[in-house]
Write an enzyme that holds these catalytic residues in place. Structure first.
Site, PDB file in Angstrom:
ATOM      1  N   GLU A 161      -2.171  -6.945   7.635  1.00 37.54           N
ATOM      2  CA  GLU A 161      -0.833  -6.922   8.227  1.00 37.54           C
ATOM      3  C   GLU A 161      -0.807  -7.761   9.503  1.00 37.54           C
ATOM      4  O   GLU A 161      -1.842  -8.025  10.124  1.00 37.54           O
ATOM      5  CB  GLU A 161      -0.421  -5.470   8.518  1.00 37.54           C
ATOM      6  CG  GLU A 161       0.988  -5.296   9.068  1.00 37.54           C
ATOM      7  CD  GLU A 161       2.086  -5.851   8.171  1.00 37.54           C
ATOM      8  OE1 GLU A 161       2.151  -7.091   8.009  1.00 37.54           O
ATOM      9  OE2 GLU A 161       2.888  -5.052   7.648  1.00 37.54           O
ATOM     10  N   HIS A 200       0.819  -1.213   0.000  1.00 48.21           N
ATOM     11  CA  HIS A 200       0.000   0.000   0.000  1.00 48.21           C
ATOM     12  C   HIS A 200       0.853   1.264   0.000  1.00 48.21           C
ATOM     13  O   HIS A 200       2.040   1.248   0.339  1.00 48.21           O
ATOM     14  CB  HIS A 200      -0.918   0.006   1.230  1.00 48.21           C
ATOM     15  CG  HIS A 200      -0.158   0.006   2.520  1.00 48.21           C
ATOM     16  ND1 HIS A 200       0.411   1.142   3.059  1.00 48.21           N
ATOM     17  CD2 HIS A 200       0.165  -0.998   3.368  1.00 48.21           C
ATOM     18  CE1 HIS A 200       1.041   0.839   4.170  1.00 48.21           C
ATOM     19  NE2 HIS A 200       0.912  -0.455   4.391  1.00 48.21           N
TER      20      HIS A 200
END
Length: 214
Positions: free
Chosen positions: A87, A14
């Site tokens: 994550e 990202h």
């Protein structure tokens, strides 16, 4: 040698967040992209679109979802969101800066850097992250055409563990894969003996390898 290329997996991190700038451990905390991060995603999406991806999967956390949306906008592809691509959950480390982690949890941090299996902040082991993320990536890869390309929009730690697992590296060696910069990507290609790392932390258009190792 024929023109058959095999399948490819592009693992794309990202764009920038405020916590990235502050070197603050995000983990599963849902932190949005900055304006600069959105710009990074737009730029990278134009490059990745030229690789003609067949499918996009993404973490459902906002920073990954917003990054993936930029690629969907230029390719017209649907995004499949999956929380298994989030994550690493890192418990009490989440929200702390790099310096605070070293000050408060120095022994744990050092053990992790040595390659020991550590539940950072009481959270997930890296092998557990790979256990949840890698099967999702492989399941979507199996749906591709024989020379198809899958884009996986995820997070630095999750991408590293997934690459390590797909390459068959022992978990204590995953740290030898350097980190990914914001909005950079790595490319895995399907070879005769499994997956191969073709590009790592790339931010420009991948070039074909011209040489003996083909």
């Amino acid at each position: 040698m024929n023109g058959h290329r095999g399948r490819r997996i592009i693992l794309w991190r990202h764009g920038q967040t405020l916590w990235n700038l502050e070197r603050r451990f995000q983990g599963s905390t849902d932190i949005p992209l900055t304006e600069a991060g959105l710009g990074q995603a737009r730029r990278a999406a134009r490059l990745l679109a030229s690789l003609k991806p067949d499918a996009i999967i993404a973490s459902d956390l906002g920073r990954a979802a917003a990054t993936a949306a930029e690629l969907a906008a230029v390719t017209g592809l649907h995004i499949t969101h999956d929380e298994a691509l989030r994550e690493t959950y890192a418990g009490v480390w989440q929200g702390l800066t790099h310096e605070e982690i070293i000050t408060l949890h120095g022994e744990e941090y050092t053990a992790w850097k040595r390659g020991e299996p550590v539940r950072r902040g009481g959270g997930e082991l890296e092998s557990e992250v790979a256990d949840r993320a890698a099967p999702v990536v492989l399941r979507h890869t199996e749906k591709l055409p024989e020379d198809g390309t899958l884009v996986v929009v995820s997070h630095g730690g999750t991408i590293r563990t997934t690459i390590g697992r797909l390459l068959g590296l022992d978990a204590r060696h995953w740290e030898s894969l350097g980190g990914l910069s914001n909005c950079c990507w790595s490319v895995l290609g399907q070879g005769a003996r499994g997956w191969r790392l073709l590009e790592h932390n790339a931010g420009t258009l991948p070039e074909p390898v011209l040489g003996d190792d083909v």
